[in-house]
Write a protein that holds these residues in place. Sequence first.
Motif, PDB file in Angstrom:
ATOM      1  N   ALA A 171       0.801  -1.227   0.000  1.00 20.42           N
ATOM      2  CA  ALA A 171       0.000   0.000   0.000  1.00 20.42           C
ATOM      3  C   ALA A 171       0.833   1.276   0.000  1.00 20.42           C
ATOM      4  N   ARG A 172       1.949   1.284   0.699  1.00 20.05           N
ATOM      5  CA  ARG A 172       2.745   2.506   0.821  1.00 20.05           C
ATOM      6  C   ARG A 172       3.761   2.677  -0.304  1.00 20.05           C
ATOM      7  N   ASN A 173       3.871   1.679  -1.157  1.00 23.32           N
ATOM      8  CA  ASN A 173       4.873   1.720  -2.224  1.00 23.32           C
ATOM      9  C   ASN A 173       4.443   2.618  -3.377  1.00 23.32           C
ATOM     10  N   GLN A 174       5.433   3.205  -4.015  1.00 21.87           N
ATOM     11  CA  GLN A 174       5.247   3.834  -5.324  1.00 21.87           C
ATOM     12  C   GLN A 174       5.700   2.835  -6.369  1.00 21.87           C
ATOM     13  N   SER A 175       4.866   2.582  -7.361  1.00 18.06           N
ATOM     14  CA  SER A 175       5.267   1.647  -8.414  1.00 18.06           C
ATOM     15  C   SER A 175       6.481   2.199  -9.160  1.00 18.06           C
ATOM     16  N   SER A 176       7.217   1.293  -9.797  1.00 16.29           N
ATOM     17  CA  SER A 176       8.395   1.728 -10.558  1.00 16.29           C
ATOM     18  C   SER A 176       8.001   2.688 -11.673  1.00 16.29           C
ATOM     19  N   THR A 177       6.819   2.492 -12.246  1.00 16.00           N
ATOM     20  CA  THR A 177       6.369   3.393 -13.319  1.00 16.00           C
ATOM     21  C   THR A 177       6.076   4.776 -12.777  1.00 16.00           C
ATOM     22  N   LEU A 178       5.431   4.852 -11.624  1.00  9.67           N
ATOM     23  CA  LEU A 178       5.184   6.163 -11.016  1.00  9.67           C
ATOM     24  C   LEU A 178       6.508   6.851 -10.695  1.00  9.67           C
TER      25      LEU A 178
END
Length: 293
Positions: free
Chosen positions: A245-252
């Motif tokens: 939930a707290r992660n930013q995707s690599s694409t973002l």
Amino acid sequence: MPYSSSSSPLTQSIAILGLGAIGTLMAWHWREHTLYGVSRDASTCHRTLIDQQQAAHQLTIPAWQHEAIDWLVITTKASATLDALQSLQKQLPQVQNILLLQNGMGQQQQVADWLSQQRYSATLWAGISTEGAYRQSAEQVVYAGSGDTHIGLWQAQHPTASMPNGLTVVDDIQQRIRAKLAINAVINPLTAVFRCRNGELVSHGEYRQALEALASEVQQCFTALQQPLDFDLKERSLAVAQATARNQSSTLQDVLHQRPTELDYINGYLIRQAQQLDIELPHNRRLLAQLSE
């Protein structure tokens, strides 16, 4: 049947092409092996890895001077893979195994075809990792979450190589890559378009509705390609988004830092495969168009 190399006593010689987040994390895992970095200017690479206890580890990785090596591990963006290998064309006879440890699909077969055309003897492996890492600065990488790294032969052969530490060899790597691609095809473009963390795809009503529609389209695409997923993609995507939930995707992260994304080898790959069957993927196309703007 999977088997792990974590207890292998053999020291491997490994050159890493792409010392970004995952490349640096793997270098730290492999620090007891003989490591090299592959760079255009043949300079020594200095990296700092911040582990999950916030301890800093300094890594000094000398440049590969084209010594004979057991493994060339490529962790660049998928789109850069073939060009990167072609730039090393004269050195590839010194390489026993090539491992593509990346997101996306399409680049693996491109490399396999090129290696065959050039008659190189290096064995091609592909891998996926659920390890979490991100770059905090140009030379500093944060280890965000432990995971597993699975690799397998891209084409049917009998695996005979000694493995670097921490890799699990499986005989269904293409199926596993497709499963990860399906989840990435849902979470990555949506978080990039909405500029949100993974968990907001679950908690935000509009975002969740978009996830469900995209997941349905991707699942139907794999079924039409006669490569059906053995899980419900909507439920799996929601579960992964909640768990991270707290992660930013690599694409973002790529979008926020104005870097090229890997989506041409994720959603773009699906669009190209679907085109061969005259199937349209409107949700996928719309997301790619929005991000290209």
